[in-house]
Design an enzyme around this catalytic site. Sequence first.
Site, PDB file in Angstrom:
ATOM      1  CG  HIS A 114      32.009  34.657  33.167  1.00  9.86           C
ATOM      2  ND1 HIS A 114      31.435  34.388  31.949  1.00  9.86           N
ATOM      3  CD2 HIS A 114      32.855  33.633  33.435  1.00  9.86           C
ATOM      4  CE1 HIS A 114      31.926  33.243  31.478  1.00  9.86           C
ATOM      5  NE2 HIS A 114      32.783  32.764  32.356  1.00  9.86           N
ATOM      6  CG  HIS A 118      31.380  31.939  37.972  1.00 13.73           C
ATOM      7  ND1 HIS A 118      31.282  30.567  37.799  1.00 13.73           N
ATOM      8  CD2 HIS A 118      32.589  32.290  37.444  1.00 13.73           C
ATOM      9  CE1 HIS A 118      32.368  30.112  37.196  1.00 13.73           C
ATOM     10  NE2 HIS A 118      33.178  31.126  36.975  1.00 13.73           N
ATOM     11  CG  HIS A 154      38.160  32.382  38.424  1.00 16.28           C
ATOM     12  ND1 HIS A 154      37.213  32.356  39.422  1.00 16.28           N
ATOM     13  CD2 HIS A 154      37.546  31.904  37.313  1.00 16.28           C
ATOM     14  CE1 HIS A 154      36.079  31.893  38.938  1.00 16.28           C
ATOM     15  NE2 HIS A 154      36.236  31.610  37.663  1.00 16.28           N
ATOM     16  CG  ASP A 155      35.846  34.341  35.524  1.00 15.79           C
ATOM     17  OD1 ASP A 155      36.749  34.338  34.665  1.00 15.79           O
ATOM     18  OD2 ASP A 155      35.068  33.383  35.693  1.00 15.79           O
ATOM     19  CG  ASP A 272      36.050  28.310  35.882  1.00 15.37           C
ATOM     20  OD1 ASP A 272      35.052  28.926  36.313  1.00 15.37           O
ATOM     21  OD2 ASP A 272      36.759  28.735  34.949  1.00 15.37           O
TER      22      ASP A 272
END
Length: 390
Positions: A114, A118, A154-155, A272
């Site tokens: 993560h 990524h 998103h992460d 994802d």
Amino acid sequence: RVFKENSVLSRKSLSENPCGRPSTVHRRKKGLTTNNIVIKANSPDVDDNLNIMTLEKLQSWDLDVLDFSKPMLIPLVEQMFIHYDLPAIFDFDAETLRAFIHAVMAGYRGNTFHNFHHAVQVVHSSFLILSVGGADEFLEDRDIFAILFAALIHDLEHTGNNNDFEVRAQTQLALKYNDKSILENHSASCAFRLAKKTELNLFKNFNDDDFRYTRNAIIKIVLGTDMAHHLDVMKKIVDLSDNLDSTSPSPFDVEDADSREFLSCLIVHASDLSNPAHGNFEVVKKWSFRVCEEFSLQAKKEHEMGFPVTAFMDGLESELEIAKLQIGFVNYVALPLWKIMAILLPKTAHLEQNCSRNARNWQSIVDLHKKFEEESTSSSSVTSSVVTDE
């Protein structure tokens, strides 16, 4: 490493918008022809010709972001926004976009999976579903901006643990977000705090309606990446596929706000989970080893803290155990998703085929290990028999 001098697109005239704000009527235009950018690949195996990132290469499903260093991914992301003319449509300049991407890069931690690579991989997969997979036909410009932005962040500041660990450990994040989609809520919040800074504010020229629409879309997309929602997503897309017929070739409708919202969430959620669908099994293996290393680190922490160790994260020290885990993940999570995606967006059908082939590749690894173990056992038995006879 940098854009060529002629790569900055000229802005559209704002004469019809004297306040410098885009109209609230947004309909996607065909992606612009993207000028080449110079990116230095991180891998010695990549030919020097690949240092020139053409639109054809940017729109290739075979692109491996792990071939590039983190700074070299910044113009890659920038070009995906420029491809849809988003800086001109929403009136932010290339410098602000570049600075924001750089700040996001800095906000990603050094996790094995993560991390910023990524994030860019998810942006790129989302971009491909939009531009090559044909999903952009059913979306407005605001949705496309929200998808690329949400995929990128998103992460953001991911801890390297999953939400269940955060809850059990009662971390500050768990307390802050009341145990609900903890990491996803945190990432969205971090991103909008970054965007409040003047030099990073991509939203500064959005009108009120566009900002509310886009912020709401981004938050829903990011929260939708929480795997706790995966079964609900699967039920919805199965229902959509079951209702297709010759009179309704697509379940998506650009005129329907709910349809656009769901499709936006689906694109990023599927992206994802797109590593198992890559066409190169060596790339699939690299990502799998990375996520399993992260799982192993969480399992170690759980053991040290006296928590029950998450079963699927334990014992991932060998290629055999990693392969077994990946077979289950592909067959029960990734492959069913991409099978339905192939129905809803037929131009993504090859990703289902990739998933199936990669599952077989993992099974081959398991079979090879079993064969080796059987041969070793047989050899040991023969040796033992010889020693006994003597």
